[in-house]
Each structure stands twice: as C-alpha cells, then as structure tokens.
Design an enzyme around this catalytic site. Structure first.
Site, PDB file in Angstrom:
ATOM      1  N   ASN A   9       1.081  -0.972  -0.139  1.00  0.00           N
ATOM      2  CA  ASN A   9       0.342  -0.048  -0.155  1.00  0.00           C
ATOM      3  C   ASN A   9       0.704   1.112   0.144  1.00  0.00           C
ATOM      4  OD1 ASN A   9      -1.419   2.033   0.094  1.00  0.00           O
ATOM      5  ND2 ASN A   9      -2.158   1.152   2.982  1.00  0.00           N
ATOM      6  N   TRP A  10       0.543   2.097  -1.488  1.00  0.00           N
ATOM      7  CA  TRP A  10       1.906   3.275  -1.400  1.00  0.00           C
ATOM      8  C   TRP A  10       1.390   3.863  -0.102  1.00  0.00           C
ATOM      9  CZ3 TRP A  10       3.893   3.657  -7.163  1.00  0.00           C
ATOM     10  CH2 TRP A  10       4.871   2.418  -7.608  1.00  0.00           C
ATOM     11  N   LYS A  11       0.030   4.031  -0.437  1.00  0.00           N
ATOM     12  CA  LYS A  11      -0.345   5.308   0.476  1.00  0.00           C
ATOM     13  C   LYS A  11      -0.003   6.361  -0.514  1.00  0.00           C
ATOM     14  CE  LYS A  11      -0.376   3.105   4.383  1.00  0.00           C
ATOM     15  NZ  LYS A  11      -0.381   3.252   6.345  1.00  0.00           N
ATOM     16  N   HIS A  95      -9.456   0.523   4.836  1.00  0.00           N
ATOM     17  CA  HIS A  95      -8.582   1.188   5.617  1.00  0.00           C
ATOM     18  C   HIS A  95      -8.706   2.198   6.490  1.00  0.00           C
ATOM     19  CE1 HIS A  95      -4.106   2.042   6.098  1.00  0.00           C
ATOM     20  NE2 HIS A  95      -3.589   1.340   5.880  1.00  0.00           N
ATOM     21  N   GLU A  97      -6.945   4.576   7.551  1.00  0.00           N
ATOM     22  CA  GLU A  97      -6.715   6.142   7.579  1.00  0.00           C
ATOM     23  C   GLU A  97      -7.963   6.748   6.880  1.00  0.00           C
ATOM     24  OE1 GLU A  97      -3.038   5.834   5.823  1.00  0.00           O
ATOM     25  OE2 GLU A  97      -2.078   5.312   7.392  1.00  0.00           O
ATOM     26  N   GLU A 167      -5.308  -5.154  10.358  1.00  0.00           N
ATOM     27  CA  GLU A 167      -4.432  -3.979  11.008  1.00  0.00           C
ATOM     28  C   GLU A 167      -4.350  -3.313  11.630  1.00  0.00           C
ATOM     29  OE1 GLU A 167      -2.357  -2.878   7.100  1.00  0.00           O
ATOM     30  OE2 GLU A 167      -3.850  -1.781   7.077  1.00  0.00           O
ATOM     31  N   GLY A 173       2.287   2.114  10.748  1.00  0.00           N
ATOM     32  CA  GLY A 173       3.134   3.724  10.784  1.00  0.00           C
ATOM     33  C   GLY A 173       4.011   3.640  12.423  1.00  0.00           C
ATOM     34  N   SER A 212       3.741  -1.534   9.973  1.00  0.00           N
ATOM     35  CA  SER A 212       4.905  -2.747  10.329  1.00  0.00           C
ATOM     36  C   SER A 212       5.409  -3.511   9.713  1.00  0.00           C
ATOM     37  CB  SER A 212       4.991  -2.101  12.315  1.00  0.00           C
ATOM     38  OG  SER A 212       4.905  -0.663  12.275  1.00  0.00           O
ATOM     39  N   GLY A 233       3.534  -1.611   4.225  1.00  0.00           N
ATOM     40  CA  GLY A 233       2.967   0.269   3.772  1.00  0.00           C
ATOM     41  C   GLY A 233       4.273   0.781   3.790  1.00  0.00           C
ATOM     42  N   GLY A 234       5.354   1.203   4.634  1.00  0.00           N
ATOM     43  CA  GLY A 234       6.606   1.569   4.536  1.00  0.00           C
ATOM     44  C   GLY A 234       7.123   1.011   3.863  1.00  0.00           C
TER      45      GLY A 234
HETATM   46  P1  13P Z   1       3.419   0.295   8.157  1.00  0.00           P
HETATM   47  O1  13P Z   1       3.536  -0.411   7.152  1.00  0.00           O
HETATM   48  O2  13P Z   1       3.654   1.291   7.376  1.00  0.00           O
HETATM   49  O3  13P Z   1       3.141   0.012   9.411  1.00  0.00           O
HETATM   50  O4  13P Z   1       1.680   0.392   7.327  1.00  0.00           O
HETATM   51  C1  13P Z   1       1.181  -0.892   7.606  1.00  0.00           C
HETATM   52  C2  13P Z   1      -0.705  -0.487   6.134  1.00  0.00           C
HETATM   53  O5  13P Z   1      -1.300   0.468   6.993  1.00  0.00           O
HETATM   54  C3  13P Z   1      -0.793  -0.852   5.245  1.00  0.00           C
HETATM   55  O6  13P Z   1      -1.519  -0.708   4.507  1.00  0.00           O
END
Ligand code: 13P
Length: 251
Positions: A9-11, A95, A97, A167, A173, A212, A233-234
């Site tokens: 997930n590149w966000k 998600h 967010e 999640e 994050g 994470s 994510g990251g």
């Molecule tokens: P991180 O891997 O950066 O914690 O993000 C997880 C995420 O929200 C994937 O959708």
C-alpha cells in the site's frame, strides 16, 4: 495450504520516475512468478503507469479506495469500473486511515465493498482496533462489528470474492508490530466468526496482516497458522524490503 499474498500500500507516495524504478526492480526480481502472489496498491494517477509496467508480469495491482457509487455526480470520486479499466485486481476498502481521517464508518465501508465486488474487483477489507480499544479489551467486539457490517451488506457470497487484512491501528506506521501471537489470535477469531456461517469459505479465505511488517519480522508473522501474507506500507516503497517480504511469503 492457502496461497500467500503480499500487497504493498503505497499510500500517498510516488512520482513517475520513482515509481518506474521501483516497479522495474519488482518486475525483474519477481519475473514470471513464485509461490506467493505480489501486488501493489498505488495512488489513482499512477494506475495507467502501473498497468503499462506490470501488464503481462506476475505482479498484480490495485487502488487504495473507491466510490460506493457506480457512476453519477460525485466530483472527485472514482468508481470500480474505472479501476477495472486500468486492470486493477484489488482495491483496499476500509483502511484505518480512511475510517479515521475521512469518516468512513462501517456502513460506508460495506457499501464500498459491495461496489468493488459488483465491479469485478477483489476488495481487500481492512479491519483493526485502536490502541484504546485494545487496552479496553474490546478488540474482538470492534473487529466483529466491522466484519458483520460487510457480511450483512455483501453476504458470504460477497466475502468469497474478498481478501481480509487485519491491521491493528496502533501498529500502522509506528514500528510497533503486533507480536505474531497477537496477530494470530485475531486472525483465528476472524476465521472462526466466518466459519459460523460457512466453514469451507472461512478455511479458504486469505487473511493478511498489516502494521509495521518488515523483512526482519515477516518470516515469523507469515509462519503463523492463520496469517496468509501481509499488507505492507512503508516497506513497500523500498524495492529490496518489499522483495524480501515477498520472499518470506514464498517460504
Ligand atoms: P506500515 O507497514 O507502514 O505500518 O503500514 C501498514 C499499512 O497501513 C498498510 O496498509
């Protein structure tokens, strides 16, 4: 055994030059496929580029949200059919967010899930509790309510076309990963709840863990009985890390 899936997930990250370098590295390394699936969920403007670079490779792609409507006067929104036009297989739905920053409640998430299924996409339904909810010992209650809203709207037939991602909000994050056992417990809870309606489907459904995930913890997480891969994510923004996580899923 269920096949594993690692989805990035590149966000809201990316840029044409940077995406090309990242996607080219993934294509070179993943080649024609391995024993796990590998996907990227990119921002809308990069779907055309992603399709161009990944078409015909073993990698699949998707978006990070969609409209609950099929079409109409909804300025700024993007429908499932539009995502399908760009070859998307997946779309993230619910998600944390989107839930916390854009006010998407369980009903909206369920409507988006239905729109995704009707549009022929595979929704990746994200579920998760906040730290406060975990400390208040209502994790299962929260997850159940998030899941039930979707089951009610889409039915088990709809769920059959989805992937679930657990999640925990406090692990996203933050560098604070759920322990493999904490994640496993919630995954088993989700599977058991679905099994109340359909045992075979519950056994078959992929449930990813997100929060994470790094190359350093992926093997242990993916080794748990009910963890069928990850939503990353990251670490999905760094080719080497994402590929290491995909390799961990292929073990
Ligand atoms: P991180 O891997 O950066 O914690 O993000 C997880 C995420 O929200 C994937 O959708």
């Amino acid at each position: 055994m269920r096949r594993k899936l690692v989805a990035g997930n590149w966000k809201m990250h990316g840029g044409l030059a940077r995406n090309r370098a990242l996607l080219d590295s993934l294509v070179q390394a993943v080649g024609t496929g391995g024993s796990a699936d590998c996907a990227v969920c990119v921002p809308f403007p990069y779907l055309a580029q992603t399709q161009e670079l990944l078409k015909g490779t073993a990698l699949t792609w998707g978006a990070q949200t969609l409209s609950e409507h099929a079409q109409g006067a909804y300025t700024g929104e993007v429908s499932a059919a539009m995502l399908a036009d760009f070859g998307c297989r997946y779309v993230l739905v619910g998600h944390s967010e989107r839930r916390s920053l854009y006010g998407e409640g369980n009903e909206t998430v369920a409507a988006k899930f239905v729109a995704a299924v009707q549009g022929g996409l595979t929704p990746v339904l994200c579920l998760g509790e906040t730290l406060e909810q975990r400390e208040g010992e209502i994790t299962e209650k929260v997850i159940a309510a998030q899941l039930d809203a979707v089951v009610q709207a889409a039915g088990m037939n709809g769920l059959a076309k989805a992937v679930i991602a657990y999640e925990p909000v406090w692990a996203i994050g933050t560098g604070r990963t759920a322990t493999p056992q904490q994640a496993q417990d919630v995954h088993a809870f989700i599977r058991a709840r679905l099994a109340e309606s359909d045992v075979a489907l519950a056994q078959r459904l992929q449930i990813l863990y997100g929060g994470s995930v790094k190359p350093q913890n992926a093997v242990e997480l993916f080794g748990m009985a009910d963890i069928d891969g990850g939503l990353i994510g990251g670490a999905a923004l760094v080719a080497e890390d994402f590929l290491a996580i995909c390799a961990a899923a292929a073990k």
